[in-house]
Motif scaffolding. Structure first.
Motif, mmCIF file in Angstrom:
data_model
loop_
_atom_site.group_PDB
_atom_site.id
_atom_site.type_symbol
_atom_site.label_atom_id
_atom_site.label_comp_id
_atom_site.label_asym_id
_atom_site.label_seq_id
_atom_site.Cartn_x
_atom_site.Cartn_y
_atom_site.Cartn_z
ATOM 1 N N LEU A 96 68.652 -66.988 -27.747
ATOM 2 C CA LEU A 96 67.946 -66.207 -26.939
ATOM 3 C C LEU A 96 68.351 -64.606 -26.997
ATOM 4 N N PHE A 97 69.679 -64.522 -27.207
ATOM 5 C CA PHE A 97 70.368 -63.320 -27.194
ATOM 6 C C PHE A 97 69.559 -62.232 -28.078
ATOM 7 N N PRO A 98 69.648 -62.680 -29.305
ATOM 8 C CA PRO A 98 68.939 -61.667 -30.456
ATOM 9 C C PRO A 98 67.475 -61.701 -30.161
ATOM 10 N N LEU A 99 66.966 -62.640 -29.597
ATOM 11 C CA LEU A 99 65.515 -62.413 -29.396
ATOM 12 C C LEU A 99 65.214 -61.516 -28.538
ATOM 13 N N ILE A 100 65.844 -61.651 -27.460
ATOM 14 C CA ILE A 100 65.670 -60.588 -26.269
ATOM 15 C C ILE A 100 66.100 -59.462 -26.891
ATOM 16 N N ARG A 101 67.129 -58.884 -27.495
ATOM 17 C CA ARG A 101 67.242 -57.471 -27.831
ATOM 18 C C ARG A 101 66.173 -57.061 -28.770
ATOM 19 N N GLN A 102 65.927 -58.103 -29.684
ATOM 20 C CA GLN A 102 64.613 -57.553 -30.696
ATOM 21 C C GLN A 102 63.505 -57.009 -29.905
ATOM 22 N N GLU A 103 63.038 -57.984 -28.784
ATOM 23 C CA GLU A 103 61.964 -57.789 -27.990
ATOM 24 C C GLU A 103 62.014 -56.491 -27.164
ATOM 25 N N PHE A 104 63.185 -56.291 -26.535
ATOM 26 C CA PHE A 104 63.599 -55.423 -25.597
ATOM 27 C C PHE A 104 63.257 -53.861 -26.599
ATOM 28 N N GLN A 105 63.856 -53.862 -27.832
ATOM 29 C CA GLN A 105 63.963 -52.793 -28.630
ATOM 30 C C GLN A 105 62.713 -52.379 -28.686
ATOM 31 N N LYS A 106 61.707 -53.456 -29.104
ATOM 32 C CA LYS A 106 60.186 -53.235 -29.404
ATOM 33 C C LYS A 106 59.323 -52.617 -28.278
ATOM 34 N N ILE A 107 59.556 -53.263 -27.086
ATOM 35 C CA ILE A 107 58.811 -52.723 -26.152
ATOM 36 C C ILE A 107 59.227 -51.506 -25.295
ATOM 37 N N VAL A 108 60.464 -51.209 -25.333
ATOM 38 C CA VAL A 108 60.980 -50.028 -24.886
ATOM 39 C C VAL A 108 60.451 -48.897 -25.696
ATOM 40 N N GLU A 167 61.579 -46.688 -27.630
ATOM 41 C CA GLU A 167 62.342 -45.689 -28.010
ATOM 42 C C GLU A 167 62.091 -44.532 -26.868
ATOM 43 N N TYR A 168 61.618 -45.012 -25.820
ATOM 44 C CA TYR A 168 61.218 -43.964 -24.783
ATOM 45 C C TYR A 168 62.547 -43.456 -24.141
ATOM 46 N N VAL A 169 63.439 -44.376 -23.788
ATOM 47 C CA VAL A 169 64.990 -43.939 -23.296
ATOM 48 C C VAL A 169 65.866 -44.447 -23.900
ATOM 49 N N ALA A 170 67.003 -43.785 -23.911
ATOM 50 C CA ALA A 170 68.196 -44.075 -24.669
ATOM 51 C C ALA A 170 68.917 -45.342 -23.957
ATOM 52 N N TYR A 171 69.509 -45.851 -24.579
ATOM 53 C CA TYR A 171 70.491 -47.105 -23.934
ATOM 54 C C TYR A 171 71.571 -47.266 -24.814
ATOM 55 N N PRO A 172 72.612 -48.165 -24.439
ATOM 56 C CA PRO A 172 73.609 -48.199 -25.446
ATOM 57 C C PRO A 172 73.556 -49.331 -26.545
ATOM 58 N N ASP A 173 74.347 -49.527 -27.426
ATOM 59 C CA ASP A 173 74.164 -50.167 -28.367
ATOM 60 C C ASP A 173 73.596 -51.845 -27.858
ATOM 61 N N LEU A 174 72.699 -52.402 -28.512
ATOM 62 C CA LEU A 174 72.086 -53.634 -27.691
ATOM 63 C C LEU A 174 73.119 -54.549 -27.720
ATOM 64 N N MET A 182 63.603 -54.184 -19.505
ATOM 65 C CA MET A 182 63.230 -52.932 -19.583
ATOM 66 C C MET A 182 62.887 -52.535 -18.197
ATOM 67 N N ASN A 183 62.219 -52.850 -17.234
ATOM 68 C CA ASN A 183 62.008 -52.553 -15.945
ATOM 69 C C ASN A 183 63.333 -52.201 -15.132
ATOM 70 N N TYR A 184 64.422 -53.015 -15.273
ATOM 71 C CA TYR A 184 65.816 -52.741 -14.593
ATOM 72 C C TYR A 184 66.158 -51.655 -15.326
ATOM 73 N N THR A 185 66.156 -51.318 -16.793
ATOM 74 C CA THR A 185 66.656 -50.272 -17.418
ATOM 75 C C THR A 185 66.149 -48.958 -16.948
ATOM 76 N N LEU A 186 64.820 -49.101 -16.769
ATOM 77 C CA LEU A 186 63.849 -47.576 -16.256
ATOM 78 C C LEU A 186 64.380 -47.330 -14.916
ATOM 79 N N ILE A 187 64.597 -48.394 -14.077
ATOM 80 C CA ILE A 187 64.796 -48.111 -12.613
ATOM 81 C C ILE A 187 66.308 -47.711 -12.397
ATOM 82 N N LEU A 188 67.119 -48.588 -12.762
ATOM 83 C CA LEU A 188 68.780 -48.499 -12.480
ATOM 84 C C LEU A 188 69.572 -47.679 -13.551
ATOM 85 N N SER A 189 69.011 -47.911 -14.769
ATOM 86 C CA SER A 189 69.886 -47.424 -15.803
ATOM 87 C C SER A 189 71.180 -47.845 -16.058
ATOM 88 N N PRO A 190 71.290 -49.163 -15.842
ATOM 89 C CA PRO A 190 72.897 -49.748 -15.680
ATOM 90 C C PRO A 190 73.496 -49.352 -17.177
#
Length: 286
Positions: free
Chosen positions: A237-249, A251-258, A214-222
């Protein structure tokens, strides 16, 4: 011929390629003392007529061309390699253009050029293994300036019930201190490959990794985030990370399909060496 060195804390992977960047030969050299390891590096490359070379090194390293210690490995925990002028040693031996960056920046560039981020202009590459390191490409250029990114050492907000002290000697609750391989082993008393896929520790790992992403996304928007390293061999780990990422972001910023945004490496263990070869080609002006 182009030369490439992926200089790691455990081994130096050296390779030569033709103009099409097809690897002709590669060797793995143990990371011993600078004198022993560099002599083995010379022994390998001296067999070839090199046009240029790309080097991605473990660090921290000095990437600031205006600095008096440009090309040095600096404050590494590997004591014998502290303040060693690796680039200077190579330039003294080979009168060719040499590109110099971090091992993770080289891996990010490899993935952008040939791998999971091919066709894109930006990416973040994060390796989670013995340590945690990250590289980034922004607008087609490696991200480095006065220094280089140290993405594994950003601070992370702990879970309320997590009393684990962390394993980083500099900052206990940085990403590396909480999710690197040694942290996982210290938490569980087991190697990562021995921990069951449904163990709750993976949820903890996923939460902390997602915070970092999330921090890298907010700063660099890769355009894409690529995860590699031994810990990420645990595909659950990948589906778990995607779930956690969606939860903690939240909906504050847009990002591609996880499923397309947080992905494994496409080049596997070749990300770094291919990035180095591409840098060698570019520094040669080809």
């Amino acid at each position: 011929m182009y030369g490439a060195i992926e200089a790691g804390g455990t081994k130096f992977v050296c390779a030569v390629s033709n103009e099409a960047l097809e690897v002709v030969e590669r060797v793995s050299i143990p990371t011993e003392t600078p004198e022993v390891t560099m002599q083995a590096v010379y022994n390998f490359f001296d067999q070839y007529e090199l046009v240029s070379m790309g080097v991605g090194s473990f660090g921290p390293i000095d990437v600031n061309e205006a600095s008096a210690t440009y090309g040095y490995i600096t404050s590494t925990p590997k004591l014998k390699w502290q303040h060693v002028n690796v680039l200077g040693m190579l330039k003294e031996h080979y009168d060719i253009p040499i590109s110099w960056t971090t091992d993770v920046n080289a891996a990010a560039y490899g993935e952008l050029t040939f791998g999971a981020a091919k066709g894109k202009q930006s990416c973040v590459y994060l390796t989670i293994g013995t340590g945690v390191g990250g590289g980034a490409v922004v607008n087609g250029q490696l991200l480095q300036g006065f220094g280089h990114p140290e993405m594994g050492h950003i601070h992370i907000k702990r879970l309320e019930n997590d009393a684990f002290e962390g394993v980083c000697p500099f900052h206990n609750d940085c990403v590396e201190g909480l999710v690197a391989g040694p942290a996982l082993e210290k938490r569980t008393g087991k190697k990562g490959i021995e921990v069951k896929a449904n163990d709750e520790v993976w949820q903890i790992q996923a939460h902390y990794i997602a915070q970092a992403l999330m921090n890298y996304t907010l700063i660099l928007s890769p355009e894409i985030i690529i995860l590699g390293g031994g810990v990420m061999h645990q595909k659950q780990l990948f589906p778990l990370i995607r779930q956690e990422f969606q939860k903690i972001v939240a909906e504050y910023v847009a990002y591609p399909d996880l499923d397309l945004y947080i992905v494994p490496t496409k080049l596997g263990d070749d990300s770094g060496i291919m990035g180095c070869l591409q840098l060698a080609k570019e520094v040669a002006g080809k």
